[in-house]
Design an enzyme around this catalytic site. Structure first.
Site, mmCIF file in Angstrom:
data_model
loop_
_atom_site.group_PDB
_atom_site.id
_atom_site.type_symbol
_atom_site.label_atom_id
_atom_site.label_comp_id
_atom_site.label_asym_id
_atom_site.label_seq_id
_atom_site.Cartn_x
_atom_site.Cartn_y
_atom_site.Cartn_z
ATOM 1 N N HIS A 48 -27.455 7.686 28.647
ATOM 2 C CA HIS A 48 -26.360 8.844 28.201
ATOM 3 C C HIS A 48 -25.975 9.640 29.277
ATOM 4 C CE1 HIS A 48 -28.923 8.435 24.021
ATOM 5 N NE2 HIS A 48 -27.782 8.126 23.823
ATOM 6 N N LYS B 82 -24.698 -1.740 26.938
ATOM 7 C CA LYS B 82 -25.981 -1.921 26.246
ATOM 8 C C LYS B 82 -25.560 -2.280 24.843
ATOM 9 C CE LYS B 82 -30.189 -0.816 24.266
ATOM 10 N NZ LYS B 82 -29.921 0.340 23.311
HETATM 11 P P1 AMP Z 1 -26.121 6.267 21.038
HETATM 12 O O1 AMP Z 1 -26.567 7.386 20.972
HETATM 13 O O2 AMP Z 1 -27.158 5.035 20.986
HETATM 14 O O3 AMP Z 1 -25.194 5.957 19.990
HETATM 15 O O4 AMP Z 1 -25.512 5.753 22.323
HETATM 16 C C1 AMP Z 1 -24.392 6.523 23.045
HETATM 17 C C2 AMP Z 1 -23.795 5.756 24.120
HETATM 18 O O5 AMP Z 1 -24.579 5.743 25.221
HETATM 19 C C3 AMP Z 1 -23.374 4.436 23.636
HETATM 20 O O6 AMP Z 1 -22.020 4.051 24.178
HETATM 21 C C4 AMP Z 1 -24.437 3.451 24.214
HETATM 22 O O7 AMP Z 1 -23.983 2.311 24.478
HETATM 23 C C5 AMP Z 1 -24.579 4.218 25.518
HETATM 24 N N1 AMP Z 1 -26.053 3.871 25.945
HETATM 25 C C6 AMP Z 1 -27.208 3.915 25.306
HETATM 26 N N2 AMP Z 1 -28.038 3.332 25.953
HETATM 27 C C7 AMP Z 1 -27.761 3.061 27.019
HETATM 28 C C8 AMP Z 1 -28.449 2.467 28.508
HETATM 29 N N3 AMP Z 1 -29.743 2.165 28.286
HETATM 30 N N4 AMP Z 1 -27.507 2.199 29.510
HETATM 31 C C9 AMP Z 1 -26.273 2.637 29.233
HETATM 32 N N5 AMP Z 1 -25.564 3.362 28.137
HETATM 33 C C10 AMP Z 1 -26.395 3.349 27.162
#
Ligand code: AMP
Length: 283
Positions: free
Chosen positions: A37, A149
Protein backbone atom coordinates in the site's frame (compact mmCIF):
# COMPACT_ATOMS: atom_id res chain seq x y z
CA UNK A 1 -3.49 15.08 7.28
CA UNK A 2 -7.23 15.34 7.65
CA UNK A 3 -9.27 12.27 8.54
CA UNK A 4 -12.69 12.47 6.93
CA UNK A 5 -15.55 10.14 7.71
CA UNK A 6 -18.47 11.56 5.76
CA UNK A 7 -19.09 11.63 2.01
CA UNK A 8 -20.33 15.21 2.18
CA UNK A 9 -17.12 16.48 3.85
CA UNK A 10 -14.92 14.51 1.47
CA UNK A 11 -16.72 15.91 -1.58
CA UNK A 12 -16.53 19.46 -0.28
CA UNK A 13 -12.75 19.17 0.40
CA UNK A 14 -12.28 17.78 -3.11
CA UNK A 15 -14.36 20.59 -4.67
CA UNK A 16 -12.08 23.10 -2.91
CA UNK A 17 -8.98 21.38 -4.29
CA UNK A 18 -10.50 21.18 -7.78
CA UNK A 19 -11.25 24.91 -7.67
CA UNK A 20 -7.51 25.40 -7.05
CA UNK A 21 -6.87 23.15 -10.12
CA UNK A 22 -5.00 20.61 -7.97
CA UNK A 23 -4.41 17.10 -9.33
CA UNK A 24 -5.72 14.35 -7.07
CA UNK A 25 -4.03 10.97 -6.61
CA UNK A 26 -6.29 8.36 -5.05
CA UNK A 27 -5.29 5.09 -3.36
CA UNK A 28 -8.30 2.95 -2.42
CA UNK A 29 -7.54 0.26 0.20
CA UNK A 30 -9.10 -1.92 2.84
CA UNK A 31 -6.50 -0.81 5.38
CA UNK A 32 -4.12 -2.78 7.60
CA UNK A 33 -1.47 -1.05 5.55
CA UNK A 34 1.77 -2.70 4.49
CA UNK A 35 4.66 -1.87 2.20
CA UNK A 36 2.55 -2.68 -0.89
CA UNK A 37 0.00 0.00 0.00
CA UNK A 38 2.77 2.42 0.98
CA UNK A 39 4.39 1.99 -2.44
CA UNK A 40 1.12 3.01 -4.10
CA UNK A 41 0.85 6.02 -1.77
CA UNK A 42 4.48 7.05 -2.43
CA UNK A 43 3.90 6.96 -6.19
CA UNK A 44 0.67 8.94 -5.81
CA UNK A 45 2.57 11.46 -3.66
CA UNK A 46 5.18 11.94 -6.40
CA UNK A 47 2.71 12.34 -9.23
CA UNK A 48 -0.07 14.52 -7.73
CA UNK A 49 -0.66 17.72 -5.79
CA UNK A 50 -3.07 16.06 -3.38
CA UNK A 51 -3.16 12.45 -2.13
CA UNK A 52 -6.35 10.81 -0.89
CA UNK A 53 -6.15 7.41 0.79
CA UNK A 54 -9.37 5.54 1.51
CA UNK A 55 -9.70 2.79 4.07
CA UNK A 56 -12.93 0.86 3.79
CA UNK A 57 -13.46 -2.87 4.23
CA UNK A 58 -16.21 -3.18 1.68
CA UNK A 59 -18.76 -5.80 2.73
CA UNK A 60 -20.19 -5.98 -0.81
CA UNK A 61 -17.08 -7.66 -2.15
CA UNK A 62 -17.00 -10.49 0.40
CA UNK A 63 -19.01 -13.68 -0.09
CA UNK A 64 -21.10 -15.04 2.82
CA UNK A 65 -18.44 -17.62 3.71
CA UNK A 66 -15.48 -15.30 3.27
CA UNK A 67 -13.31 -13.46 5.80
CA UNK A 68 -15.15 -10.11 6.16
CA UNK A 69 -15.29 -10.31 9.96
CA UNK A 70 -11.76 -11.69 10.43
CA UNK A 71 -10.22 -9.27 7.91
CA UNK A 72 -7.46 -7.51 9.92
CA UNK A 73 -8.11 -3.93 10.99
CA UNK A 74 -5.99 -1.38 12.90
CA UNK A 75 -7.05 2.16 12.21
CA UNK A 76 -4.65 3.94 14.57
CA UNK A 77 -1.64 2.20 13.06
CA UNK A 78 -2.90 2.97 9.54
CA UNK A 79 -3.48 6.60 10.44
CA UNK A 80 0.13 6.97 11.68
CA UNK A 81 1.52 5.28 8.54
CA UNK A 82 -0.59 7.48 6.26
CA UNK A 83 0.59 10.56 8.12
CA UNK A 84 4.24 9.49 7.62
CA UNK A 85 3.60 9.15 3.89
CA UNK A 86 2.19 12.69 3.76
CA UNK A 87 -1.30 11.71 2.76
CA UNK A 88 -3.47 14.84 2.64
CA UNK A 89 -6.88 13.26 3.21
CA UNK A 90 -7.64 9.92 4.80
CA UNK A 91 -11.19 8.96 3.89
CA UNK A 92 -12.48 6.50 6.47
CA UNK A 93 -16.24 6.07 6.13
CA UNK A 94 -18.36 3.60 8.07
CA UNK A 95 -20.43 0.93 6.34
CA UNK A 96 -23.57 2.93 7.24
CA UNK A 97 -22.09 6.03 5.61
CA UNK A 98 -21.31 4.17 2.38
CA UNK A 99 -24.47 2.03 2.33
CA UNK A 100 -27.17 3.79 4.37
CA UNK A 101 -29.83 1.53 2.88
CA UNK A 102 -29.93 -1.53 0.65
CA UNK A 103 -28.51 -0.37 -2.71
CA UNK A 104 -31.16 0.36 -5.33
CA UNK A 105 -28.55 0.11 -8.10
CA UNK A 106 -25.43 -2.02 -8.29
CA UNK A 107 -22.71 -2.32 -10.88
CA UNK A 108 -22.46 -5.72 -12.55
CA UNK A 109 -19.23 -6.65 -14.28
CA UNK A 110 -20.00 -8.50 -17.51
CA UNK A 111 -16.56 -9.44 -18.74
CA UNK A 112 -13.43 -11.05 -17.36
CA UNK A 113 -15.23 -12.42 -14.30
CA UNK A 114 -15.82 -16.01 -15.43
CA UNK A 115 -12.19 -16.88 -14.63
CA UNK A 116 -9.69 -16.66 -11.74
CA UNK A 117 -11.05 -14.89 -8.62
CA UNK A 118 -14.26 -13.93 -10.43
CA UNK A 119 -15.10 -17.62 -10.81
CA UNK A 120 -14.10 -18.59 -7.25
CA UNK A 121 -15.71 -15.54 -5.65
CA UNK A 122 -19.08 -14.94 -7.35
CA UNK A 123 -20.20 -11.31 -7.01
CA UNK A 124 -16.78 -10.17 -5.76
CA UNK A 125 -16.01 -7.92 -8.72
CA UNK A 126 -19.57 -6.51 -8.75
CA UNK A 127 -18.87 -5.41 -5.16
CA UNK A 128 -15.50 -3.95 -6.15
CA UNK A 129 -16.95 -2.11 -9.16
CA UNK A 130 -19.88 -0.78 -7.11
CA UNK A 131 -17.71 0.63 -4.32
CA UNK A 132 -15.20 2.09 -6.80
CA UNK A 133 -18.00 3.79 -8.72
CA UNK A 134 -19.06 5.44 -5.46
CA UNK A 135 -15.47 6.28 -4.45
CA UNK A 136 -14.66 7.77 -7.87
CA UNK A 137 -17.72 10.04 -7.53
CA UNK A 138 -16.71 11.03 -4.01
CA UNK A 139 -12.97 11.57 -4.56
CA UNK A 140 -13.03 12.60 -8.25
CA UNK A 141 -9.39 11.54 -8.71
CA UNK A 142 -7.10 12.58 -11.52
CA UNK A 143 -5.20 9.29 -11.09
CA UNK A 144 -6.11 6.13 -9.18
CA UNK A 145 -3.44 3.67 -8.03
CA UNK A 146 -3.94 -0.10 -8.02
CA UNK A 147 -1.56 -3.00 -7.40
CA UNK A 148 -0.83 -5.65 -10.03
CA UNK A 149 -1.00 -8.06 -7.09
CA UNK A 150 -4.74 -7.95 -7.89
CA UNK A 151 -4.20 -8.19 -11.64
CA UNK A 152 -7.78 -9.21 -12.43
CA UNK A 153 -9.00 -6.22 -10.44
CA UNK A 154 -6.76 -3.95 -12.55
CA UNK A 155 -8.25 -5.44 -15.73
CA UNK A 156 -11.83 -5.07 -14.41
CA UNK A 157 -11.24 -1.47 -13.25
CA UNK A 158 -9.82 -0.60 -16.67
CA UNK A 159 -13.15 -1.77 -18.11
CA UNK A 160 -15.14 0.16 -15.50
CA UNK A 161 -13.26 3.40 -16.20
CA UNK A 162 -13.61 2.99 -19.98
CA UNK A 163 -17.28 1.92 -19.98
CA UNK A 164 -18.48 4.58 -17.54
CA UNK A 165 -16.19 7.32 -18.87
CA UNK A 166 -14.63 8.17 -15.54
CA UNK A 167 -12.08 10.94 -16.17
CA UNK A 168 -9.53 8.94 -14.18
CA UNK A 169 -6.15 7.59 -15.22
CA UNK A 170 -5.49 4.13 -13.80
CA UNK A 171 -1.92 3.61 -12.65
CA UNK A 172 -0.92 -0.03 -12.11
CA UNK A 173 1.91 -0.64 -9.62
CA UNK A 174 4.17 -3.71 -9.41
CA UNK A 175 3.82 -6.36 -6.70
CA UNK A 176 5.76 -5.64 -3.50
CA UNK A 177 7.11 -8.79 -1.83
CA UNK A 178 8.59 -9.95 1.47
CA UNK A 179 12.28 -10.85 1.40
CA UNK A 180 11.41 -14.51 0.89
CA UNK A 181 9.20 -13.66 -2.11
CA UNK A 182 5.76 -13.88 -0.53
CA UNK A 183 3.57 -11.11 -1.96
CA UNK A 184 2.75 -8.63 0.80
CA UNK A 185 -0.86 -8.85 1.86
CA UNK A 186 -2.89 -7.68 4.84
CA UNK A 187 -4.12 -11.27 5.07
CA UNK A 188 -0.63 -12.73 5.65
CA UNK A 189 -1.06 -12.18 9.43
CA UNK A 190 -3.79 -14.82 9.39
CA UNK A 191 -1.36 -17.54 8.22
CA UNK A 192 -0.32 -20.09 10.87
CA UNK A 193 3.47 -20.06 11.50
CA UNK A 194 3.96 -23.28 9.54
CA UNK A 195 1.89 -21.93 6.65
CA UNK A 196 3.86 -18.69 6.66
CA UNK A 197 7.01 -20.76 6.18
CA UNK A 198 5.47 -22.64 3.27
CA UNK A 199 3.80 -19.68 1.56
CA UNK A 200 6.86 -18.47 -0.43
CA UNK A 201 6.43 -21.58 -2.61
CA UNK A 202 3.68 -19.68 -4.44
CA UNK A 203 6.18 -17.17 -5.78
CA UNK A 204 8.83 -19.85 -6.26
CA UNK A 205 6.43 -21.81 -8.49
CA UNK A 206 5.66 -18.66 -10.50
CA UNK A 207 9.37 -18.00 -11.00
CA UNK A 208 9.87 -21.56 -12.23
CA UNK A 209 6.95 -21.15 -14.61
CA UNK A 210 8.35 -17.87 -15.92
CA UNK A 211 11.70 -19.49 -16.43
CA UNK A 212 10.13 -22.42 -18.33
CA UNK A 213 8.16 -20.04 -20.58
CA UNK A 214 11.18 -17.84 -21.21
CA UNK A 215 13.18 -20.88 -22.24
CA UNK A 216 10.59 -21.97 -24.78
CA UNK A 217 7.70 -23.77 -23.05
CA UNK A 218 4.46 -22.91 -24.91
CA UNK A 219 1.95 -25.40 -23.48
CA UNK A 220 -0.28 -23.96 -20.74
CA UNK A 221 -1.16 -27.37 -19.35
CA UNK A 222 2.45 -28.34 -18.73
CA UNK A 223 3.18 -25.05 -16.96
CA UNK A 224 0.03 -25.39 -14.83
CA UNK A 225 0.97 -28.97 -13.90
CA UNK A 226 4.48 -27.91 -12.89
CA UNK A 227 3.12 -25.15 -10.60
CA UNK A 228 0.45 -27.38 -9.11
CA UNK A 229 2.95 -30.14 -8.33
CA UNK A 230 5.39 -27.78 -6.66
CA UNK A 231 2.77 -26.11 -4.45
CA UNK A 232 1.16 -29.41 -3.51
CA UNK A 233 4.43 -31.06 -2.58
CA UNK A 234 5.88 -28.11 -0.66
CA UNK A 235 2.87 -26.81 1.28
CA UNK A 236 -0.38 -27.80 2.96
CA UNK A 237 -2.20 -25.21 0.86
CA UNK A 238 -5.19 -26.28 -1.15
CA UNK A 239 -5.08 -25.03 -4.71
CA UNK A 240 -8.12 -22.95 -5.65
CA UNK A 241 -6.87 -22.27 -9.17
CA UNK A 242 -3.75 -22.12 -11.30
CA UNK A 243 -4.61 -20.58 -14.66
CA UNK A 244 -3.01 -18.87 -17.64
CA UNK A 245 -4.75 -16.28 -19.82
CA UNK A 246 -3.98 -13.43 -22.15
CA UNK A 247 -3.61 -10.16 -20.21
CA UNK A 248 -5.49 -7.88 -19.73
CA UNK A 249 -8.20 -9.55 -21.86
CA UNK A 250 -8.21 -12.70 -19.68
CA UNK A 251 -9.03 -14.94 -22.64
CA UNK A 252 -7.91 -18.59 -22.86
CA UNK A 253 -4.87 -19.28 -25.02
CA UNK A 254 -4.29 -22.27 -27.29
CA UNK A 255 -0.61 -21.46 -27.41
CA UNK A 256 1.31 -19.15 -25.08
CA UNK A 257 1.98 -15.92 -26.93
CA UNK A 258 1.82 -12.13 -26.45
CA UNK A 259 1.29 -10.79 -22.94
CA UNK A 260 0.05 -13.48 -20.59
CA UNK A 261 -0.80 -13.83 -16.91
CA UNK A 262 0.03 -16.90 -14.86
CA UNK A 263 -2.19 -16.57 -11.80
CA UNK A 264 -2.91 -18.69 -8.77
CA UNK A 265 -4.96 -18.78 -5.59
CA UNK A 266 -4.19 -21.13 -2.71
CA UNK A 267 -6.26 -21.72 0.42
CA UNK A 268 -4.54 -22.12 3.76
CA UNK A 269 -6.48 -22.83 6.95
CA UNK A 270 -7.71 -19.28 7.59
CA UNK A 271 -6.60 -17.38 4.55
CA UNK A 272 -6.66 -17.59 0.79
CA UNK A 273 -3.61 -16.12 -0.94
CA UNK A 274 -3.27 -14.94 -4.52
CA UNK A 275 -0.24 -14.20 -6.66
CA UNK A 276 0.58 -13.83 -10.32
CA UNK A 277 3.22 -13.20 -12.92
CA UNK A 278 2.65 -11.19 -16.07
CA UNK A 279 4.98 -12.29 -18.86
CA UNK A 280 5.64 -10.69 -22.24
CA UNK A 281 6.46 -13.40 -24.77
CA UNK A 282 8.47 -12.12 -27.70
CA UNK A 283 8.76 -14.55 -30.59
P1 AMP B 1 -6.35 -4.01 -0.40
O1 AMP B 1 -6.24 -3.18 0.82
O2 AMP B 1 -5.87 -5.42 -0.24
O3 AMP B 1 -7.69 -3.90 -1.07
O4 AMP B 1 -5.31 -3.38 -1.43
C1 AMP B 1 -5.38 -2.02 -1.79
C2 AMP B 1 -4.51 -1.80 -3.00
O5 AMP B 1 -3.17 -2.15 -2.69
C3 AMP B 1 -4.93 -2.67 -4.19
O6 AMP B 1 -4.82 -1.91 -5.39
C4 AMP B 1 -3.94 -3.79 -4.15
O7 AMP B 1 -3.70 -4.37 -5.42
C5 AMP B 1 -2.70 -3.06 -3.67
N1 AMP B 1 -1.77 -4.04 -3.08
C6 AMP B 1 -2.04 -4.97 -2.14
N2 AMP B 1 -0.96 -5.73 -1.90
C7 AMP B 1 0.02 -5.28 -2.71
C8 AMP B 1 1.37 -5.67 -2.94
N3 AMP B 1 1.94 -6.67 -2.28
N4 AMP B 1 2.07 -4.98 -3.86
C9 AMP B 1 1.51 -3.94 -4.54
N5 AMP B 1 0.23 -3.53 -4.37
C10 AMP B 1 -0.49 -4.19 -3.48
Amino acid sequence: MKVITTIKDMQSEIMNQKALTKSIGFVPTMGFLHEGHLTLIKQARQENDIVVLSIFVNPLQFGPKEDYSSYPRDFERDRALAECEQVDFLFYPSVEEMYPSAPSVKVVVQERTDVLCGKSRPGHFDGVATVLTKLFHIVMPTRAYFGIKDAQQVAVVKGLIADFNFPVELIAVDIVREEDGLAKSSRNVNLLPEERQQAPVLYKSLLEAKNAIETGERHSERVIKQITEMITSESNGLIDYVEIFSYPQLKPLEKLEGTIIVALAVKFSKVRLIDNSIIHIED
